[in-house]
Scaffold this active site. Structure first.
Site, mmCIF file in Angstrom:
data_model
loop_
_atom_site.group_PDB
_atom_site.id
_atom_site.type_symbol
_atom_site.label_atom_id
_atom_site.label_comp_id
_atom_site.label_asym_id
_atom_site.label_seq_id
_atom_site.Cartn_x
_atom_site.Cartn_y
_atom_site.Cartn_z
ATOM 1 N N LYS A 158 5.464 -14.690 -19.780
ATOM 2 C CA LYS A 158 6.681 -15.366 -19.306
ATOM 3 C C LYS A 158 6.921 -16.620 -20.137
ATOM 4 C CE LYS A 158 8.812 -16.945 -14.938
ATOM 5 N NZ LYS A 158 8.617 -17.187 -13.496
ATOM 6 N N SER A 169 12.392 -15.284 -10.324
ATOM 7 C CA SER A 169 12.681 -15.702 -11.678
ATOM 8 C C SER A 169 11.941 -14.905 -12.752
ATOM 9 C CB SER A 169 12.336 -17.174 -11.854
ATOM 10 O OG SER A 169 10.928 -17.374 -11.763
ATOM 11 N N SER A 181 9.100 -15.634 -6.875
ATOM 12 C CA SER A 181 9.453 -15.241 -8.248
ATOM 13 C C SER A 181 8.561 -14.205 -8.897
ATOM 14 C CB SER A 181 9.495 -16.478 -9.147
ATOM 15 O OG SER A 181 10.663 -17.209 -8.920
#
Lengths: 95, 492
Positions: B79, B159, B183
């Site tokens: 990420k 997210s 998330s």
């Protein structure tokens, strides 16, 4: 509680984010939507309740007060938009 | 050799050790898959092919000598929130333009130390603020899943939308992700993948771009419960660089897989039965209850009375912490700078140009609730409510409950642009956010499909540092539900 456009502009100034009048107006509506949503906390009886400070019961770890890292000024300024001789350069602050 | 991308981490690990395949072949297969799929899905914001091949080659050399770590030669996606030395790290924000850190986050350093291979950086909502990946400066991620008979693009959740989409589309074997309000778990549920948010303090936050420090936790997204256990074992550590990292040895989570769940007491919270919840979600939940019961677990009804206040309290605590954490982006030390007539003007112009709308909204809310005269009414009150939310769980644990079963999300994936009202978007996290507020571990396991053929997840919530129970129970759900694969429409 709700905010008006002047409050939004004042808060934006505190947060150092430039907002146009049009943006401030749009944000006033959005922020009031969020504030209205959090208003339901008013229903909760919080008398005698301690505020949360840590979710995990653990005493704060301490370390010895000694230098463990350093001598990397070059690395620290490497990503700066403007730097000179390992200093960050900003617009003039004092006359 | 595209078949290599179909392996799980556990399977690839065996084949690599047996020298049936090489990490270079495996990594090459993923790089090819990314090249084909990424223009359609936008899961990666930066692919690092040279670095990946170099790391794979080094892994092959170690494997040839019979050496190598737990993840030797396994290609992963990272990420964009994790600092990776010399590689794009921007939390998918414009304000961190061109930022390439000179250091490595503890979580990714742990993965590389165990031999993992980095494929690149994954798309996400800007500063992890969002539930649909629509707030990324790098554009939306497309969910590999589509409704049956429909061509409409759907969001992957957020997210960690890039992480979930990349795993689901087989563009990496597993991915790092982070979870502040849901998330990891919400995107995992939207893409048919497994995602676990461990207990607060289990993974070091050092080198992870901060959003809301008292809530942020890293965790993996993977294909199977076992793979998520393998990854978490490597990501978690005790780190002197993070004072909230907890001094507890990391267990071998994989050992919990396959352990009997007989006699475990599973709580079903009545407050999670929300009005207007689709029938498919309720049926899924019922099926989950039956599966665990069939495996020998005991099911008990329980009450978590402060559940409905978790989301409003979160929307005070998280923006307050974010407004403070994001104060560092001022155009001086890294990233974007927009000039101005003086230094304050420069700050204001930089932050106006660099932050997207959702980030601005949260910084403003946070600044407001922390400002003089409002602190007690908002922030202090929210922190008190947080104590009550945690207390609800503490009472359940004291009553002998071992874990709690809930749906992960109130519905399946939606279309981009479908939700425009910020508060409606926030409601996506209604079932996941309580877990962050109480600092508990939570796993989302794919459990079925909606009426229109989209994946749905079930969430298991555990006691602090009892991730093993979640892996144990998660495996029961995976065994009963099977695994879920999207049609590879991007490959044709």
């Amino acid at each position: 509680m709700s905010v008006d456009i002047d409050t939004v502009k004042r808060v934006a100034r505190l947060a150092r984010i430039k907002v146009s009048d049009q943006e401030a107006e749009r944000m006033t509506g959005e922020l009031n939507g969020i504030l209205q949503f959090v208003e339901q906390l008013g229903e909760v009886d919080i008398s005698g309740v301690e505020p949360m400070t840590s979710v995990v019961e653990q005493t704060m770890k301490k370390r010895q007060d000694k230098v463990t890292d350093g001598n990397k000024a070059g690395d620290i300024v490497a990503n700066a938009p403007v730097s000179e001789d390992n200093f960050f350069v900003v617009p003039k602050v004092v006359e | 050799m595209t078949d290599l991308t179909r392996l799980t981490i556990a399977e690839a690990r065996e084949k690599l050790r047996a020298r049936e395949i090489s990490s270079s072949e495996l990594t090459g297969a993923f790089l090819d898959a990314i090249e084909t799929a990424n223009p359609h899905l936008n899961a990666y914001v930066k692919v690092t092919p040279e670095k990946a091949r170099e790391m794979a080659k080094a892994s092959d050399e170690r494997l040839a000598k019979g050496e190598g770590g737990e993840l030797e030669g396994i290609p992963l996606g990272i990420k964009d929130l994790f600092a990776t030395e010399g590689v794009h790290t921007q939390a998918c924000s414009h304000i961190l333009d061109r930022f390439e850190p000179r250091y490595e986050s503890t979580v990714t350093a742990n993965l590389w130390a165990d031999g993992a291979v980095m494929l690149g950086k994954l798309n996400m909502d800007e500063f992890a603020m969002g539930s649909s990946n629509e707030t990324s400066y790098y554009g939306q991620v497309v969910n590999p899943w589509k409704k049956e008979g429909s061509n409409q693009a759907l969001v992957p959740g957020g997210s960690s939308g890039g992480s979930a989409a990349a795993v689901a589309a087989r563009l990496c074997m597993g991915a790092t992700a982070t979870d502040t309000g849901g998330s990891i778990r919400q995107p995992a549920a939207f893409t048919g993948t497994v995602g676990i948010k461990p207990t607060y303090g289990r993974c070091s936050r050092w080198g992870t771009v901060a959003f809301a420090s008292s809530l942020d936790q890293a965790g993996p997204i993977a294909h199977t419960v076992r793979d998520s256990a393998i990854l978490l074992k490597s990501m978690a550590s005790v780190d002197p660089k993070d004072t909230t990292s907890v001094d507890r040895p990391v267990p071998n989570y994989e050992d919990a897989i396959g352990r009997s769940v007989k006699g475990l007491k599973i709580g079903i919270p009545s407050e999670y039965r929300v009005e207007g919840m689709p029938a498919a979600i309720d049926e899924l939940w019922q099926r989950g209850i039956e599966w665990l019961k069939d495996a020998g677990a005991e099911i008990v009804e329980l009450s978590l009375p402060h559940t409905k206040y978790a989301l409003p309290a979160y929307y005070i605590v998280a923006p307050a912490e974010a407004s403070s954490n994001l104060a560092r982006y001022d155009g001086v030390r890294y990233g974007l700078r927009e000039s101005g007539k003086d230094i304050i003007d420069m700050y204001e112009n930089t932050r106006a140009a660099g932050f997207g709308d959702e980030v601005k909204r949260r910084v403003l809310i946070g600044t407001y609730v922390l400002s003089a005269g409002y602190y007690d009414a908002y922030y202090l009150k929210a922190q008190k409510v947080r104590t009550l939310i945690k207390r609800d769980f503490d009472i359940a644990w004291a009553d002998g409950v071992d874990a709690i079963l809930t749906p992960t999300t109130p519905d399946a994936a939606f279309a981009p642009g479908e939700i425009t009202d910020p508060v409606t978007m926030y409601l996506n996290d209604v079932f996941t956010v309580t877990v962050n507020m109480a600092g508990l571990p939570g796993i989302s396991v794919p459990a079925g499909l909606s009426e229109s053929g989209l994946p749905l997840g079930l969430q298991l919530i555990g006691k602090p540092f009892e991730e093993e129970t979640l892996f144990q129970l998660g495996q029961v759900i995976e065994d009963a539900a099977g695994r879920f694969q999207p049609q590879e429409w991007w490959a044709s």
